[in-house]
Write a protein that holds these residues in place. Structure first.
Motif, PDB file in Angstrom:
ATOM      1  N   THR A  83      -9.262  26.300  37.790  1.00  8.08           N
ATOM      2  CA  THR A  83     -10.598  27.005  37.779  1.00  8.08           C
ATOM      3  C   THR A  83     -10.690  27.775  36.539  1.00  8.08           C
ATOM      4  N   MET A  84      -9.602  28.730  36.632  1.00  6.26           N
ATOM      5  CA  MET A  84      -9.516  29.639  35.333  1.00  6.26           C
ATOM      6  C   MET A  84      -9.580  29.264  34.179  1.00  6.26           C
ATOM      7  N   PHE A  85      -8.886  28.121  34.008  1.00  2.81           N
ATOM      8  CA  PHE A  85      -8.516  27.697  32.675  1.00  2.81           C
ATOM      9  C   PHE A  85      -9.701  26.588  32.086  1.00  2.81           C
ATOM     10  N   ASN A  86     -10.591  26.178  33.066  1.00  3.52           N
ATOM     11  CA  ASN A  86     -11.371  25.472  32.742  1.00  3.52           C
ATOM     12  C   ASN A  86     -12.850  25.990  32.629  1.00  3.52           C
ATOM     13  N   LEU A  87     -13.187  27.072  33.145  1.00  2.00           N
ATOM     14  CA  LEU A  87     -14.376  27.785  33.409  1.00  2.00           C
ATOM     15  C   LEU A  87     -14.730  27.972  31.963  1.00  2.00           C
ATOM     16  N   PRO A  88     -14.009  28.767  31.119  1.00  2.00           N
ATOM     17  CA  PRO A  88     -14.746  29.023  29.762  1.00  2.00           C
ATOM     18  C   PRO A  88     -15.150  27.730  29.003  1.00  2.00           C
ATOM     19  N   PHE A  89     -14.429  26.864  29.117  1.00  2.31           N
ATOM     20  CA  PHE A  89     -14.744  25.494  28.666  1.00  2.31           C
ATOM     21  C   PHE A  89     -16.033  25.081  29.041  1.00  2.31           C
ATOM     22  N   ALA A  90     -16.345  24.877  30.170  1.00  2.84           N
ATOM     23  CA  ALA A  90     -17.320  24.357  31.006  1.00  2.84           C
ATOM     24  C   ALA A  90     -18.665  25.281  30.753  1.00  2.84           C
TER      25      ALA A  90
END
Lengths: 311, 286
Positions: B157-164
């Motif tokens: 969640t942490m590592f994909n939130l910025p991208f999303a």
């Protein structure tokens, strides 16, 4: 002041109601920001704290504060610099090859009249795969006995290198794998850039009888530059963070010739359990990436987003 | 006539080169799929065999003997849960950034810079934090310890939130503001506008973001490798379990790799129109 406040702003929706727009927006970002702040900053603070301590997990964990000792020993560590050099070589090799090949392939496809859809479909396939899974399978391709690559080289009467076992070649074998996986990405972006170019300047150049080389140099490349810079920066950041391919293809070997900074960090932290030392390297690493994204990535992305909102 | 022949030669050269390029790109994947159907005696041979009687032995070995579906099940649960959280939290935040310009771009960029963190640099603290969390009762309840799905869900969640968030901002910017404006004038509350007007219009973008996130979670290796041992391991780690003392079982490895890669390929093919946009955080709309 009061006058400007009464004019509805472009990016706000001016309807009077209980809650102000600002509070509504803040409410919306709270869940995401909470996750990011806690799970990005907590490890950062943790790593920062450990980097100032003596912390050998094999000797009972967190020890006392030792000031800048860890920073001094990292900077004096030949293996750290060796791993930095491996990372630089890998990044230069992979990024240059991917950019050159990717741009060339984009031009090739751009000029094609038929079958672009199918070509693009086949091109995206490597991007769907995990470097850990396909990278593992590339070990089979690189195998000196059963590998397909040396079989083909043999048919062409070319030398059949020991791809993953030879000290002078192993790093380039990792580069080739990365090039295989990521050149299509560069090509797709360059292709998107080419297809978005306006036609008029090129028609005018043709009327003026400008040579192909001149058109490329004065029109095509300058107009493509923002897209190409963006992909260059994204690929560079990714290559510096190289881990998966090394982990499954060579595990840093033979010897330490493919040991990238990330892999050295992994080895000191989770194999030798020197958390203090590994955390110090992590801080160096984070700092470098922060500088890179602040000074290279931010201006590029800002450029694109302002352009998009104008368009 | 001469003109036509030379353009024909040029076209032939162009397509010849394209076929060579595509050969390089596709062959490793094709060889993997072919190897997965080979009988064991045809896998470890020199020279490599191109003709063989296809068999499902490798799939049988991977699924029954090595219990590979266990890793698929773990991966599915962890990836889907992370994706749902990422898309919901991401869509709300992205809307706020796209419409209300919160933080004047600075917060948005801070978010992206966390995505640029090398995962390896935060993995040591994560490892220690989850190790300690797993010993507390709350941590055990939420599955937040080492080798538990919660630890991976939090990491993904942490590592994909910025991208999303970045990708979704670009999709929300594509929606004309006037629609929200008139819905507000009709008396709908902000939340209703979001639910009834904005999210339905942004549905394709939200779906694309979700699929990208799912692919990234599915293919992630480092966190899965370091934060799990067996119980919560995902496919990327599961494939490694085919390393035995007798050597690597390439046939079953190919079968397992094919099982884990194929679903993602289907997704990528379905979304190829958005590949460029997704991989540049929404910057290049392709």
């Amino acid at each position: 002041m009061s006058l400007s406040a009464s004019i509805p702003q472009r990016n706000q929706i001016a309807v009077p109601s209980g809650m102000s727009d600002r509070w509504f927006a803040i409410l919306l970002i709270v869940p995401a920001m909470a996750v990011i702040l806690v799970f990005a900053l907590a490890p950062l603070i943790y790593a920062l704290d450990v980097s100032f301590r003596y912390a050998d997990l094999t000797l009972g964990g967190m020890g006392e504060y030792v000031g800048l000792d860890n920073y001094r020993s990292v900077l004096a560590d030949a293996a750290f610099w060796a791993s930095a050099w491996v990372t630089v070589k890998f990044t230069l090799g992979a990024v240059i090859l991917e950019m050159v090949l990717g741009i060339a392939i984009a031009f090739l496809i751009h000029g094609a009249t038929k079958g672009k859809g199918i070509i693009r479909s086949l091109m995206v396939l490597p991007l769907a795969t995990s470097a850990a899974v396909t990278g593992l399978f590339w070990r089979y391709l690189y195998d000196t006995q059963f590998g397909l690559i040396n079989y083909f080289l043999g048919l062409l009467h070319l030398p059949e290198p020991n791809w993953l076992g030879d000290y002078t070649i192993a790093l380039w074998s990792v580069v080739i794998f990365d090039v295989w996986q990521w050149t299509p990405f560069v090509a797709l972006i360059a292709l998107a850039g080419l297809q978005a170019l306006p036609r008029e300047p090129f028609e005018a150049a043709e009327l003026d009888g400008a040579s192909t080389f001149r058109v490329l140099r004065t029109l095509t490349f300058p107009m493509l530059a923002p897209v190409l810079f963006l992909v260059l920066v994204l690929r560079t950041i990714d290559c510096v963070r190289l881990y998966d391919a090394v982990a499954v293809l060579t595990r840093g070997g033979p010897g330490t010739v493919t040991e990238s900074m990330t892999f050295y960090l992994y080895r000191t932290g989770l194999k030798l359990f020197r958390m203090d030392y590994a955390s110090t390297m992590a801080i160096f690493f984070l700092y470098a990436m922060l500088v890179a994204s602040l000074f290279a990535l931010r201006p590029l992305l800002t450029q694109f987003s302002t352009r998009a909102s104008e368009g | 006539m001469l003109q036509r022949e030379s353009t024909f030669a040029k076209e032939a050269l162009r397509y010849g080169l394209i076929v060579i390029v595509l050969g390089f790109i596709v062959f490793p994947i094709l060889w993997m799929i072919l190897t997965s159907f080979k009988p064991p005696q045809d896998v470890m041979v020199s020279p490599p065999r191109f003709l063989f009687t296809p068999t499902l032995d490798n799939y049988y070995h991977a699924i029954v003997d090595k219990n590979f579906l266990f890793y698929i099940k773990n991966t599915l649960f962890i990836s889907v849960t992370s994706t749902v959280i990422v898309v919901v939290a991401g869509a709300l935040a992205a809307y706020a950034f796209a419409r209300y310009n919160i933080g004047d771009g600075h917060i948005l960029f801070f978010i992206l810079s966390t995505k640029m963190f090398p995962a390896i640099a935060v993995i040591l603290p994560y490892f220690l934090i989850f190790r300690d969390l797993g010993k507390t009762s709350v941590g055990r309840f939420l599955g937040l310890g080492l080798d538990q799905p919660g630890a991976l869900i939090v990491s993904y969640t942490m590592f994909n939130l910025p991208f999303a968030i970045w990708l979704l901002v670009s999709f929300f910017q594509d929606i004309p503001r006037e629609l929200e404006h008139s819905a507000r004038l009709d008396g709908l509350s902000r939340m209703k506008v979001l639910r009834k007007v904005v999210f339905p219009l942004a549905a394709p973008g939200i779906a694309v973001t979700g699929v990208f996130t799912l692919i990234f979670c599915w293919n992630e290796f480092l966190f899965a490798y370091i934060l799990t041992r067996k119980a919560a391991s995902t496919v990327t780690v599961g494939v490694e379990s085919f390393f035995t003392l007798q050597g690597i079982l390439w046939g079953p490895v190919a079968a397992a790799a094919t099982i884990s890669v194929l679903p993602m390929m289907v997704f990528v093919l379905a979304m190829q129109r958005y590949m460029v946009r997704g991989l540049t955080f929404g910057a290049v709309r392709g």
